[in-house]
Enzyme design. Structure first.
Site, PDB file in Angstrom:
ATOM      1  N   LYS A 160       6.060 -10.784 -18.599  1.00  0.00           N
ATOM      2  CA  LYS A 160       5.594  -9.451 -19.017  1.00  0.00           C
ATOM      3  C   LYS A 160       4.208  -9.552 -19.652  1.00  0.00           C
ATOM      4  CE  LYS A 160       7.628  -7.304 -17.048  1.00  0.00           C
ATOM      5  NZ  LYS A 160       8.636  -7.924 -16.277  1.00  0.00           N
ATOM      6  N   ASN A 218       0.318  -0.198   6.212  1.00  0.00           N
ATOM      7  CA  ASN A 218       0.850  -0.989   5.086  1.00  0.00           C
ATOM      8  C   ASN A 218       1.558  -2.188   5.711  1.00  0.00           C
ATOM      9  OD1 ASN A 218       2.066  -2.005   2.816  1.00  0.00           O
ATOM     10  ND2 ASN A 218       3.749  -0.525   2.844  1.00  0.00           N
ATOM     11  N   GLY A 219       1.056  -3.392   5.453  1.00  0.00           N
ATOM     12  CA  GLY A 219       1.660  -4.587   6.062  1.00  0.00           C
ATOM     13  C   GLY A 219       0.585  -5.563   6.485  1.00  0.00           C
ATOM     14  N   GLU A 246       1.570 -10.391 -16.998  1.00  0.00           N
ATOM     15  CA  GLU A 246       1.331  -9.305 -16.035  1.00  0.00           C
ATOM     16  C   GLU A 246       0.397  -8.220 -16.564  1.00  0.00           C
ATOM     17  OE1 GLU A 246       5.732  -8.385 -15.030  1.00  0.00           O
ATOM     18  OE2 GLU A 246       4.497  -7.534 -13.437  1.00  0.00           O
ATOM     19  N   ARG A 250       1.825   1.381  -6.048  1.00  0.00           N
ATOM     20  CA  ARG A 250       2.021   0.413  -4.968  1.00  0.00           C
ATOM     21  C   ARG A 250       0.743  -0.355  -4.668  1.00  0.00           C
ATOM     22  NH1 ARG A 250       6.507   1.535  -1.928  1.00  0.00           N
ATOM     23  NH2 ARG A 250       5.604   0.332  -0.229  1.00  0.00           N
ATOM     24  N   HIS A 260       9.271 -32.407 -23.746  1.00  0.00           N
ATOM     25  CA  HIS A 260       8.875 -33.240 -22.594  1.00  0.00           C
ATOM     26  C   HIS A 260       7.510 -32.836 -22.056  1.00  0.00           C
ATOM     27  CE1 HIS A 260      12.957 -34.748 -22.787  1.00  0.00           C
ATOM     28  NE2 HIS A 260      13.349 -33.494 -22.883  1.00  0.00           N
ATOM     29  N   LYS A 305       3.604  -2.747  -7.304  1.00  0.00           N
ATOM     30  CA  LYS A 305       5.004  -2.603  -7.699  1.00  0.00           C
ATOM     31  C   LYS A 305       5.964  -3.210  -6.693  1.00  0.00           C
ATOM     32  CE  LYS A 305       8.360  -1.144 -10.282  1.00  0.00           C
ATOM     33  NZ  LYS A 305       8.595  -1.819 -11.531  1.00  0.00           N
ATOM     34  N   GLU A 332      11.092 -14.231 -18.802  1.00  0.00           N
ATOM     35  CA  GLU A 332      10.777 -12.811 -18.585  1.00  0.00           C
ATOM     36  C   GLU A 332       9.737 -12.311 -19.594  1.00  0.00           C
ATOM     37  OE1 GLU A 332      10.740  -8.903 -17.112  1.00  0.00           O
ATOM     38  OE2 GLU A 332      11.036 -10.896 -16.276  1.00  0.00           O
ATOM     39  N   TRP A 352      -3.650  -1.959  -1.352  1.00  0.00           N
ATOM     40  CA  TRP A 352      -3.586  -3.224  -2.072  1.00  0.00           C
ATOM     41  C   TRP A 352      -4.061  -4.260  -1.055  1.00  0.00           C
ATOM     42  CZ3 TRP A 352      -1.651  -8.156  -2.123  1.00  0.00           C
ATOM     43  CH2 TRP A 352      -1.633  -8.813  -3.355  1.00  0.00           C
ATOM     44  N   CYS A 390       0.860  -1.190   0.000  1.00  0.00           N
ATOM     45  CA  CYS A 390       0.000   0.000   0.000  1.00  0.00           C
ATOM     46  C   CYS A 390       0.892   1.235   0.000  1.00  0.00           C
ATOM     47  CB  CYS A 390      -0.878  -0.003   1.250  1.00  0.00           C
ATOM     48  SG  CYS A 390      -1.806  -1.521   1.455  1.00  0.00           S
TER      49      CYS A 390
HETATM   50  C1  AGP Z   1       7.838  -7.582 -12.443  1.00  0.00           C
HETATM   51  O1  AGP Z   1       7.392  -6.923 -13.558  1.00  0.00           O
HETATM   52  C2  AGP Z   1       6.940  -7.510 -11.281  1.00  0.00           C
HETATM   53  N1  AGP Z   1       6.657  -6.190 -10.915  1.00  0.00           N
HETATM   54  C3  AGP Z   1       7.385  -8.349 -10.100  1.00  0.00           C
HETATM   55  O2  AGP Z   1       7.526  -9.670 -10.521  1.00  0.00           O
HETATM   56  C4  AGP Z   1       8.700  -7.896  -9.454  1.00  0.00           C
HETATM   57  O3  AGP Z   1       9.778  -8.186 -10.278  1.00  0.00           O
HETATM   58  C5  AGP Z   1       8.870  -8.634  -8.118  1.00  0.00           C
HETATM   59  O4  AGP Z   1       7.786  -8.301  -7.297  1.00  0.00           O
HETATM   60  C6  AGP Z   1      10.186  -8.280  -7.451  1.00  0.00           C
HETATM   61  O5  AGP Z   1      10.203  -6.945  -7.128  1.00  0.00           O
HETATM   62  P1  AGP Z   1      11.582  -6.267  -6.672  1.00  0.00           P
HETATM   63  O6  AGP Z   1      12.542  -6.365  -7.803  1.00  0.00           O
HETATM   64  O7  AGP Z   1      11.196  -4.854  -6.354  1.00  0.00           O
HETATM   65  O8  AGP Z   1      12.052  -7.011  -5.459  1.00  0.00           O
END
Ligand code: AGP
Length: 610
Positions: free
Chosen positions: A487, A98-99, A490, A27, A506, A605, A483, A72, A2
């Site tokens: 992307k 936040n937590g 996501e 966030r 496999h 994020k 990766e 969040w 958050c």
């Molecule tokens: C990647 O696009 C995502 N936002 C997510 O997988 C991110 O890489 C992951 O949460 C790790 O975040 P960090 O690099 O801030 O630790």
């Protein structure tokens, strides 16, 4: 997870809080709210983005002291009732959090037995009633009531609270979730990260775990967990407002993709010397002996950072001949950790606040391993708690889908592997000069790719409504396949999987038919022949082949239905180029599907809870 913002001074708090929350919306963005003190407590909150909260604010929410939150959800679905701030029983106290309060159920039961009633499903509301229960006993000191309450809490928190009986202060505390103070002229701010205060001050104080602070408009006090007053260092912020704006791009993600040439130039600046074939990384110079004598290297990270860690494994093993294991940080912390003296852990994190990565760091440190950080956010918790490390200098990354942080992380891991290889004499100066010379060319080669995006745009228009995607790569390109798939998942919500190309036989090959787009990354010389046989296998099942390859790789180009050409480079550096078209492909497909590219559903994020 958050975002928290607070203001105390002479200006109207609600406007400053709303501005700050907008900057922190990456966030978490499922609900938002704020509270101001103006003789009495005024609260406005609800489900939805900060923009809809802004519409709710009326002149009656005027006041020069306030706190705000963008959420969040972890406990209780995103709705008006569960949104923050949460209040106490007598409507005088408001708190944002936040937590995660892990023992909230036990505390809730105890407080209910004392007659407190609860209106939300959140863990946070328990905190408000707990603090109030201590104020019942001694109403003279808000901070003390908070300290007593937090002593009973298990879990993580970054909290800020205001109380109408204490209109001249905001109380904040952190354990596990980031919080900083913004030191202004006759005003103070608080926030989960610096982007929310950069418009008002460039002086910040980072709170550490267990610390509590009371801020007033002209001063502040910070106390440690055992109530010792601390004089905290004031850090100068290097963030410009321009850096945290969209700069004319439709989305932060696209801006950050196009910022990669500059981000990697900043990351390399002052660190490589191609003439001499040397790498200088100030943050780890002091521990090179320990790194050279490391029994093994364990890389721990999450998400995209875990993918750059996988590239790091190939780099360290090839260039420095040291065994490397790459761990999901969340798995590492709960498995039998055979780590200790003589081992080196490298934690990789863009935000520097990811809870699982932080926990893996602390676990490894507590067992005597040397822990290095590869981090973007300066002053973040992971950066401050590692023994040494390297900042990636990618600049603020605001789009939830990580792009420039990935390439900058891989660039730092490449420099670290070259440096270690030179120290261990597993590569000689001539090889190092060649590698460093080529690394110095990478920003320009990315520029070249970004100059012509028509091919990848055309491919994205054709496959924006494909139900699934498969990404295949070998060696250094395998993590890039993972990766690329991440992307797409996501931001476009299309199901996608990345696989080592040979592994396809496999199982996943069963998925392939004329409906399946298959992205093949064929840009490494030492596996090109093998990649061609894998592409043949896909073609035989009518898969729609999209090849990311180099100029003149005719066999691959002939086999592929669609292609995106990236400039040639050394195999070890190829991930820095081949990932770019994959970032763009996911971006253009997400835009075509009308997805919220910068704030994809269900994501945040920086994941500051387990
Ligand atoms: C990647 O696009 C995502 N936002 C997510 O997988 C991110 O890489 C992951 O949460 C790790 O975040 P960090 O690099 O801030 O630790």
């Amino acid at each position: 997870m958050c975002g928290i913002v607070g203001y105390i001074g002479d200006q109207q708090a609600s406007k400053i809080i709303i501005d700050g929350l907008k900057r922190l919306e990456y966030r978490g963005y499922d609900s938002a709210g704020l509270a101001v003190i103006n003789g009495e407590l005024k609260i406005k909150k609800g489900k939805g983005k900060v923009a809809s909260l802004e519409k709710m604010i009326t002149p009656s929410e005027n006041g020069t002291v306030g706190i705000g939150h963008t959420r969040w959800a972890t406990h209780g679905e995103p709705n008006d009732i569960n949104s923050h701030p949460h209040t106490g029983q007598n409507g005088k106290l408001a708190l944002v959090h936040n937590g995660i309060i892990e023992n909230y159920n036990t505390l809730k039961k105890k407080l209910s037995d004392q007659g407190y009633t609860f209106y939300s499903e959140t863990d946070t509301e328990v905190l408000t009633k707990l603090i109030e229960s201590f104020l019942e006993k001694d109403a003279s000191d808000l901070k003390k009531a908070v300290q007593l309450a937090l002593h009973q809490v298990n879990g993580t928190y970054g909290i800020a609270l205001v109380h109408s009986d204490f209109p001249d202060q905001i109380v904040v505390a952190r354990k596990g979730s980031p919080l900083l103070l913004g030191v202004g002229e006759g005003e103070m701010l608080i926030a989960s990260d610096a982007s929310a205060v950069a418009a008002y001050t460039d002086k910040v104080i980072y709170l550490d775990d267990g610390e509590i602070a009371v801020i007033r408009k002209d001063d502040y006090t910070v106390e440690s967990a055992d109530q010792i007053e601390l004089s905290k260092e004031i850090h100068e912020l290097a963030l410009s407002l321009e850096e945290i704006e969209k700069g004319g791009y439709d989305h932060f993600m696209l801006k950050e993709i196009f910022e990669q040439p500059k981000a990697l130039s900043d990351c390399l600046r002052g660190r490589i010397n191609a003439e001499e074939g040397t790498v200088t990384l100030g943050g780890i110079e002091g521990i090179m002996d320990q790194l050279v004598n490391a029994r093994r290297i364990i890389i721990a990270a999450c998400g995209t950072s875990w993918h750059s860690g996988l590239v790091g494994e190939y780099l360290f093993e090839y260039l420095a001949k040291v065994p490397v294991e790459v761990e999901y940080a969340s798995e590492f912390r709960y498995k039998e950790q055979l780590i200790g003296e003589g081992d080196v852990m490298i934690v990789i994190s863009q935000s520097g606040e990811t809870a699982d990565t932080l926990a893996a760091l602390r676990e490894a440190k507590s067992r005597g391993a040397l822990v290095l950080g590869v981090v973007n956010v300066v002053g973040s918790t992971i950066a401050r708690e590692t023994d040494a490390g390297v900042y990636i200098h990618a600049g603020p990354e605001i789009g939830v889908a990580s792009t420039k942080a990935f390439t900058a992380q891989v660039t730092v891991l490449t420099m670290m592997a070259i440096k270690l290889g030179l120290y261990k004499k597993t590569i000689d100066n001539k090889e190092a000069k060649k590698l460093i010379g080529e690394l110095a060319q990478i920003p320009a080669k990315i520029e070249e790719i970004l100059e012509s995006t028509d091919e990848i745009k055309e491919i994205s228009n054709l496959f924006s409504y494909a139900p699934n995607f498969l990404y295949l790569g070998r060696s250094y390109s395998f993590p890039v396949a993972l990766e690329g798939a991440l992307k797409l998942k996501e931001i476009s919500y299309i199901h996608a999987e990345g696989y080592p190309a040979a592994e396809m036989k496999h199982g996943p090959i069963a998925l392939i038919d004329e409906m399946m787009p298959v992205v093949v990354i064929a840009a490494t010389q030492h596996t090109n022949d093998k990649m061609i046989s894998n592409i043949e296998e896909v073609r035989a099942r009518k898969g729609r082949i999209i090849a990311i390859t180099n100029p003149g790789n005719e066999e691959v180009e002939d086999l592929a239905e669609f292609k995106s050409i990236v400039p040639e480079t050394m195999d070890v550096l190829s991930p820095l180029l081949t990932v770019i078209p994959l970032q763009l492909l996911s971006y253009y497909i997400a835009v075509n599907r009308g997805c919220n590219v910068d704030q994809p559903r269900n994501l945040a994020k920086s994941v500051t809870v387990e």
